[in-house]
Each structure stands twice: as C-alpha cells, then as structure tokens.
Motif scaffolding. Structure first.
Motif, PDB file in Angstrom:
ATOM      1  N   LEU A  15      48.657  46.711  31.993  1.00 45.10           N
ATOM      2  CA  LEU A  15      48.044  45.499  31.354  1.00 45.10           C
ATOM      3  C   LEU A  15      46.983  45.047  30.480  1.00 45.10           C
ATOM      4  N   VAL A  16      47.885  44.774  29.310  1.00 46.60           N
ATOM      5  CA  VAL A  16      46.682  44.548  28.623  1.00 46.60           C
ATOM      6  C   VAL A  16      45.442  43.373  28.733  1.00 46.60           C
ATOM      7  N   LEU A  17      43.820  43.847  29.284  1.00 46.61           N
ATOM      8  CA  LEU A  17      42.774  42.967  29.696  1.00 46.61           C
ATOM      9  C   LEU A  17      42.470  42.549  28.323  1.00 46.61           C
ATOM     10  N   ALA A  18      42.870  42.852  27.199  1.00 46.01           N
ATOM     11  CA  ALA A  18      42.437  42.263  25.772  1.00 46.01           C
ATOM     12  C   ALA A  18      43.182  40.613  25.755  1.00 46.01           C
ATOM     13  N   ALA A  19      44.244  40.619  26.001  1.00 50.48           N
ATOM     14  CA  ALA A  19      45.373  39.250  25.685  1.00 50.48           C
ATOM     15  C   ALA A  19      44.155  38.432  26.179  1.00 50.48           C
ATOM     16  N   LEU A  20      43.226  38.299  27.363  1.00 47.05           N
ATOM     17  CA  LEU A  20      42.513  37.251  27.972  1.00 47.05           C
ATOM     18  C   LEU A  20      41.158  37.110  27.239  1.00 47.05           C
ATOM     19  N   SER A  21      40.951  37.582  25.758  1.00 49.49           N
ATOM     20  CA  SER A  21      39.462  37.268  25.427  1.00 49.49           C
ATOM     21  C   SER A  21      39.923  35.833  25.346  1.00 49.49           C
ATOM     22  N   PRO A  22      40.725  35.461  24.334  1.00 48.38           N
ATOM     23  CA  PRO A  22      40.458  33.840  24.387  1.00 48.38           C
ATOM     24  C   PRO A  22      40.328  33.012  25.325  1.00 48.38           C
ATOM     25  N   VAL A  23      40.480  33.420  26.338  1.00 51.90           N
ATOM     26  CA  VAL A  23      40.507  32.007  27.887  1.00 51.90           C
ATOM     27  C   VAL A  23      39.588  33.115  28.700  1.00 51.90           C
ATOM     28  N   ARG A  24      38.041  34.160  27.908  1.00 52.15           N
ATOM     29  CA  ARG A  24      37.266  34.320  28.696  1.00 52.15           C
ATOM     30  C   ARG A  24      36.537  33.596  29.967  1.00 52.15           C
ATOM     31  N   ILE A  25      35.769  32.378  29.500  1.00 54.83           N
ATOM     32  CA  ILE A  25      35.302  31.288  30.166  1.00 54.83           C
ATOM     33  C   ILE A  25      36.400  31.216  31.435  1.00 54.83           C
ATOM     34  N   GLU A  26      37.635  30.995  31.311  1.00 50.42           N
ATOM     35  CA  GLU A  26      38.044  30.467  32.194  1.00 50.42           C
ATOM     36  C   GLU A  26      38.935  30.969  32.878  1.00 50.42           C
ATOM     37  N   THR A  27      38.835  33.132  32.602  1.00 51.02           N
ATOM     38  CA  THR A  27      39.034  34.272  33.508  1.00 51.02           C
ATOM     39  C   THR A  27      37.384  34.133  34.401  1.00 51.02           C
ATOM     40  N   LEU A  28      36.300  34.194  33.237  1.00 47.70           N
ATOM     41  CA  LEU A  28      35.145  34.829  34.572  1.00 47.70           C
ATOM     42  C   LEU A  28      34.506  33.581  35.079  1.00 47.70           C
ATOM     43  N   TRP A  29      35.266  31.985  35.267  1.00 48.32           N
ATOM     44  CA  TRP A  29      34.851  31.279  36.376  1.00 48.32           C
ATOM     45  C   TRP A  29      36.767  31.706  37.340  1.00 48.32           C
ATOM     46  N   ALA A  30      37.409  31.833  37.027  1.00 47.32           N
ATOM     47  CA  ALA A  30      38.355  31.962  37.661  1.00 47.32           C
ATOM     48  C   ALA A  30      37.703  33.606  39.055  1.00 47.32           C
ATOM     49  N   GLU A  31      36.956  34.706  37.857  1.00 42.71           N
ATOM     50  CA  GLU A  31      36.577  35.413  38.802  1.00 42.71           C
ATOM     51  C   GLU A  31      35.409  35.534  40.113  1.00 42.71           C
ATOM     52  N   ILE A  32      34.595  34.213  39.546  1.00 39.81           N
ATOM     53  CA  ILE A  32      33.590  33.672  40.233  1.00 39.81           C
ATOM     54  C   ILE A  32      34.013  32.967  41.486  1.00 39.81           C
ATOM     55  N   MET A  33      34.937  32.434  41.164  1.00 38.55           N
ATOM     56  CA  MET A  33      35.697  31.380  42.335  1.00 38.55           C
ATOM     57  C   MET A  33      36.561  32.881  43.333  1.00 38.55           C
ATOM     58  N   PHE A  34      36.765  33.759  43.148  1.00 42.14           N
ATOM     59  CA  PHE A  34      37.712  34.992  43.373  1.00 42.14           C
ATOM     60  C   PHE A  34      35.986  35.222  44.343  1.00 42.14           C
ATOM     61  N   TRP A  35      35.083  35.898  44.328  1.00 45.01           N
ATOM     62  CA  TRP A  35      33.974  35.888  45.134  1.00 45.01           C
ATOM     63  C   TRP A  35      33.284  35.282  45.421  1.00 45.01           C
ATOM     64  N   LEU A  36      34.073  34.027  45.089  1.00 38.22           N
ATOM     65  CA  LEU A  36      32.258  32.738  46.194  1.00 38.22           C
ATOM     66  C   LEU A  36      33.439  32.879  47.349  1.00 38.22           C
ATOM     67  N   GLY A  37      34.500  32.096  47.173  1.00 40.15           N
ATOM     68  CA  GLY A  37      35.733  32.543  48.205  1.00 40.15           C
ATOM     69  C   GLY A  37      35.759  33.226  48.980  1.00 40.15           C
ATOM     70  N   THR A  38      35.450  34.412  49.082  1.00 40.85           N
ATOM     71  CA  THR A  38      35.306  36.184  49.410  1.00 40.85           C
ATOM     72  C   THR A  38      34.331  36.146  50.613  1.00 40.85           C
ATOM     73  N   ALA A  39      33.592  36.025  49.773  1.00 37.05           N
ATOM     74  CA  ALA A  39      31.829  35.895  50.367  1.00 37.05           C
ATOM     75  C   ALA A  39      31.913  34.874  51.425  1.00 37.05           C
ATOM     76  N   LEU A  40      32.260  33.042  50.953  1.00 34.70           N
ATOM     77  CA  LEU A  40      31.730  32.039  52.476  1.00 34.70           C
ATOM     78  C   LEU A  40      33.266  32.726  53.943  1.00 34.70           C
ATOM     79  N   GLY A  41      34.425  33.378  52.743  1.00 36.80           N
ATOM     80  CA  GLY A  41      34.976  33.764  53.774  1.00 36.80           C
ATOM     81  C   GLY A  41      34.511  34.282  55.090  1.00 36.80           C
ATOM     82  N   VAL A  42      34.448  35.592  54.366  1.00 35.13           N
ATOM     83  CA  VAL A  42      33.346  36.253  55.699  1.00 35.13           C
ATOM     84  C   VAL A  42      32.644  35.896  56.015  1.00 35.13           C
TER      85      VAL A  42
END
Length: 183
Positions: A103-130
């Motif tokens: 996996l080449v994570l540097a390819a996500l740098s053009p969409v780093r804001i969207e990637t960050l928000w997707a990760e925030i949604m993942f962790w928010l969903g995890t915390a609220l799910g628990v």
C-alpha cells in the motif's frame, strides 16, 4: 332437687349492654352478644400486605443507547461513504497499490482532508458504538428501556459492517466513475 338453672343475673352497668340497632335495620344483635367494632377486625401487625406499586422506571438509558447506536451505525457510515466517494474520484486503486502489492499511502495526499475526516468518522463511530453496546446492555439488565436497549445492541453490533460496506461500495463507485472513459 330440681334440674333447673338459676335465673340469669341482670347486667350491672349500662356500658355492657348492646347498642340499639340503627334505625331502619332489620337485624338486631341478641342481648349479651359480643359486639364487633364498626369497620371489621383490624389486621394484626406484621401480616401480609400488598406491596406498593413501584414507580415506572425511566427509559432514558435505552433511549441514549439507541441514539448512540444510530449515530454510530447510520450517520457515521453515510458521511464516511460520501468521503470515500470523493477519495475514489481522486485516487485510483492502481495509485494506492504498487507492483509488489504494498500500500502506497502517499497516493492519498491529494485527498488528505477527506481521508482525515473519514478516519474521524471511523473513530467516532467506534466510540459511539462501544458506548451504545455498554448502555444497551445496562438498559437490558436493569429494565430501563429494555426494547430500546435490545435494538441498540443489535444496531451497534451491525454498525461496523454498515460502515465498511458503505466505504467500500462508495469508493468503488468513485473509482469506477474516475476511470470510466465515458466521463
């Protein structure tokens, strides 16, 4: 000798004489009968009594669990799916994986804001799910919104599946649109 009994002794005080029957009553107690208190006999102390009715329990715990599970499973999945669509439009699978399969994570740098928000949604969903799982189990065990708690536990358990399904499908749609020669 005579077999007769001595004559009865008349009462000496007026307090032991029975009360006259109430007016209009057809039944009168015979003279010398034991009088019963006007309300019937009282129950002895310590006897069984019907327990007082318990107040209705609050369903707030179950409601909180259900709201948390819906936010975790539905809202976080929808927002992450929209972000995954935008990521899929900008980054193709060929850019993310090189020839050796890493996996080449540097390819996500053009969409780093969207990637960050997707990760925030993942962790928010995890915390609220628990939180929803714990609150739902408490609501079920303590009977504080048992039906809501059951629904919250089921939704929270299915939430990760909803999340990854939404992200995968929407990323695939975005990647398909970006690589389609008609667009």
């Amino acid at each position: 000798m005579s077999d007769s009994f001595p004559p009865p002794v008349p009462p000496t005080s007026s307090a032991s004489t029975p009360a006259p029957p109430p007016p209009g009553s057809a039944y009168a107690a015979p003279s010398g009968a034991y009088t019963v208190p006007v309300g019937g006999y009282q129950s002895p102390a310590g006897a069984y009594q019907v327990p007082p009715e318990a107040p209705a329990r609050s369903r707030a715990t179950g409601a909180v669990a259900l709201v948390a599970s819906l936010i975790a499973a539905v809202i976080a999945s929808i927002i992450a799916g929209i972000l995954a669509l935008r990521i899929g439009l900008a980054v193709s699978v060929d850019d993310l994986v090189d020839a050796s399969g890493t996996l080449v994570l540097a390819a996500l740098s053009p969409v780093r804001i969207e990637t960050l928000w997707a990760e925030i949604m993942f962790w928010l969903g995890t915390a609220l799910g628990v939180l929803a799982l714990i609150a739902g189990i408490i609501a079920i065990a303590r009977r504080r919104g048992r039906g809501l708690g059951i629904a919250a536990v089921v939704i929270a358990a299915l939430g990760p599946g909803f999340f990854f399904l939404a992200v995968s499908i929407m990323y695939g749609i975005g990647n398909g649109i970006a690589t389609d020669p008609l667009f």
